[in-house]
Design a protein around this motif. Structure first.
Motif, PDB file in Angstrom:
ATOM      1  N   VAL A 144      88.517  19.491  34.879  1.00 29.66           N
ATOM      2  CA  VAL A 144      88.759  19.433  33.434  1.00 29.66           C
ATOM      3  C   VAL A 144      89.680  20.586  33.046  1.00 29.66           C
ATOM      4  O   VAL A 144      89.360  21.762  33.254  1.00 29.66           O
ATOM      5  CB  VAL A 144      87.431  19.516  32.663  1.00 29.66           C
ATOM      6  N   SER A 146      92.045  22.203  29.963  1.00 33.00           N
ATOM      7  CA  SER A 146      92.534  22.250  28.582  1.00 33.00           C
ATOM      8  C   SER A 146      93.941  22.831  28.589  1.00 33.00           C
ATOM      9  O   SER A 146      94.243  23.755  29.345  1.00 33.00           O
ATOM     10  CB  SER A 146      91.603  23.097  27.709  1.00 33.00           C
ATOM     11  N   ALA A 174      87.222  20.305  25.881  1.00 35.44           N
ATOM     12  CA  ALA A 174      87.117  20.302  27.344  1.00 35.44           C
ATOM     13  C   ALA A 174      85.719  20.759  27.785  1.00 35.44           C
ATOM     14  O   ALA A 174      85.131  20.176  28.697  1.00 35.44           O
ATOM     15  CB  ALA A 174      88.187  21.206  27.952  1.00 35.44           C
ATOM     16  N   ILE A 252      93.854  17.955  28.774  1.00 32.77           N
ATOM     17  CA  ILE A 252      93.565  17.709  27.356  1.00 32.77           C
ATOM     18  C   ILE A 252      94.512  18.521  26.473  1.00 32.77           C
ATOM     19  O   ILE A 252      94.578  19.753  26.583  1.00 32.77           O
ATOM     20  CB  ILE A 252      92.101  18.054  27.036  1.00 32.77           C
ATOM     21  N   SER A 346      84.689  14.046  23.006  1.00 34.05           N
ATOM     22  CA  SER A 346      84.276  14.393  24.369  1.00 34.05           C
ATOM     23  C   SER A 346      83.358  13.328  24.963  1.00 34.05           C
ATOM     24  O   SER A 346      83.445  13.010  26.154  1.00 34.05           O
ATOM     25  CB  SER A 346      83.580  15.760  24.382  1.00 34.05           C
TER      26      SER A 346
END
Length: 361
Positions: A144, A146, A174, A252, A346
């Motif tokens: 993940v 950001s 995130a 993201i 999310s």
């Protein structure tokens, strides 16, 4: 006589090694807090935080802030931790001695164990403990990421006197996504980290330059910054691919367009990987279904497109690039400043991964 001297010297060196190791020292990198510093040196903040503070009490700044250029003692590895891990590993290996894919099976079983409490300090004190409530994503591993961070805030929007920085809102979403994935039994690697922020419910998130790439300072140069996070993912993936049957990365971001341009969430995939395109389409389909349910008269205009963005084309596992809206637009800003909306985003991203994971199986 000379022979006895060398033997004595050898024994002295041998017994000095543990002492030297116990006093291992290092200096923090820019933006690091105690938790991130410990993680970089393979120490769990949950187990070693208090030990670190005790060992370095006189060297810490106000509110236990690490000082640049100061050498800090790294707590020695606790023998009980190592031995218990060894015993556990031996026990698990004995129970699965006939399984040719024992490593994968063990990782999946660990991820899928409903009721287990995992600890992730990056979520903040109140939410650090994560209870696994489902095994729907057991055997899956996610990276993940950001967007932006450190010296680069990304796009900046404004609401009255407040500045909305892209990196702060992307990071909060995130973290929420990472926690949702963990609850479903997945393994999660949070690539961009801020040791202080945690998950926040404030509408206007405070801005900082503390973010790191898993402990390493984020370069200001754009290519170096993107290369850094891709290299980190690819290094982790080389090991993870042996233990997890499904590995995916997500980047993201929040877009910046003219103030009057309202946009829905949209997705990019790389042109080289069919799995990336399928993931992006499954994400889009999930968002479309959610909008049909919660705002049936509004419709969803989010799109999927193929682009050879740097992070998509230089990341080994299949990945998706998400733009959450236009940070300049008044209506899109509501999607960001309301914590309930950030949580919904999310959750829908997690369910998009779940849809894709089921299709893969």
């Amino acid at each position: 006589m000379k022979k006895r001297f060398y033997i004595l010297l050898l024994f002295t060196c041998f017994f000095s090694v543990p002492t030297l190791w116990a006093q291992q020292k290092a200096t923090p990198k820019a933006g690091e807090g105690i938790s991130t510093f410990l993680l970089r040196h393979n120490r769990s903040p949950k187990k070693y935080y208090d030990d670190f503070v005790e060992l370095n009490q006189k060297k810490l700044g106000k509110n236990k802030v690490l000082k640049m250029g100061v050498s800090y003692i790294i707590p020695p590895v606790k023998k009980s931790t190592a031995s218990s891990t060894s015993v556990k590993a031996t026990s698990e290996n004995n129970t699965s001695s006939n399984n040719t894919n024992s490593d994968t099976a063990l990782q999946s079983a660990k991820a899928a164990k409903i009721g287990v409490i995992k600890n992730e300090p990056l979520f903040g004190k109140a939410l650090a403990n994560v209870k696994v409530t489902s095994n729907r994503l057991a055997g899956a591993c996610f990276y993940v990421v950001s967007g932006h961070g450190g010296p680069d805030p990304g796009a900046i929007g404004r609401v009255g006197r407040h500045e909305l920085h892209e990196d702060e809102y992307a990071y909060d979403i995130a973290l929420r996504l990472a926690r949702n994935l963990m609850e479903e039994g997945a393994e999660v690697r949070i690539i961009i980290q801020d040791a202080k922020d945690g998950i926040r419910d404030d509408p206007y998130l405070s801005n900082s330059k503390r973010e790191t790439c898993m402990g390493a300072p984020i370069p200001l140069n754009q290519v170096q910054r993107l290369q850094q996070r891709c290299s980190k993912i690819n290094t982790l993936y080389q090991k993870d691919r042996k233990n997890y049957k499904y590995c995916r990365a997500i980047f993201i971001h929040v877009d910046s367009r003219s103030k009057g341009k309202q946009t829905d969430v949209f997705f990019y995939h790389t042109l080289q990987k069919p799995e990336s395109k399928r993931l992006a389409n499954n994400m889009k389909d999930m968002f479309e279904a959610k909008y049909d349910k919660h705002q049936p008269n509004r419709g969803f205009s989010g799109t999927v497109g193929g682009r050879n963005l740097y992070v998509l084309s230089h990341t080994t596992p299949a990945s998706v690039f998400v733009e959450l809206g236009n940070i300049q637009n008044t209506f899109d800003q509501r999607r960001l400043v309301m914590s309930s909306n950030r949580q919904a985003l999310s959750k829908w991203l997690m369910e998009g991964f779940l849809k894709d994971y089921k299709a893969k199986k």
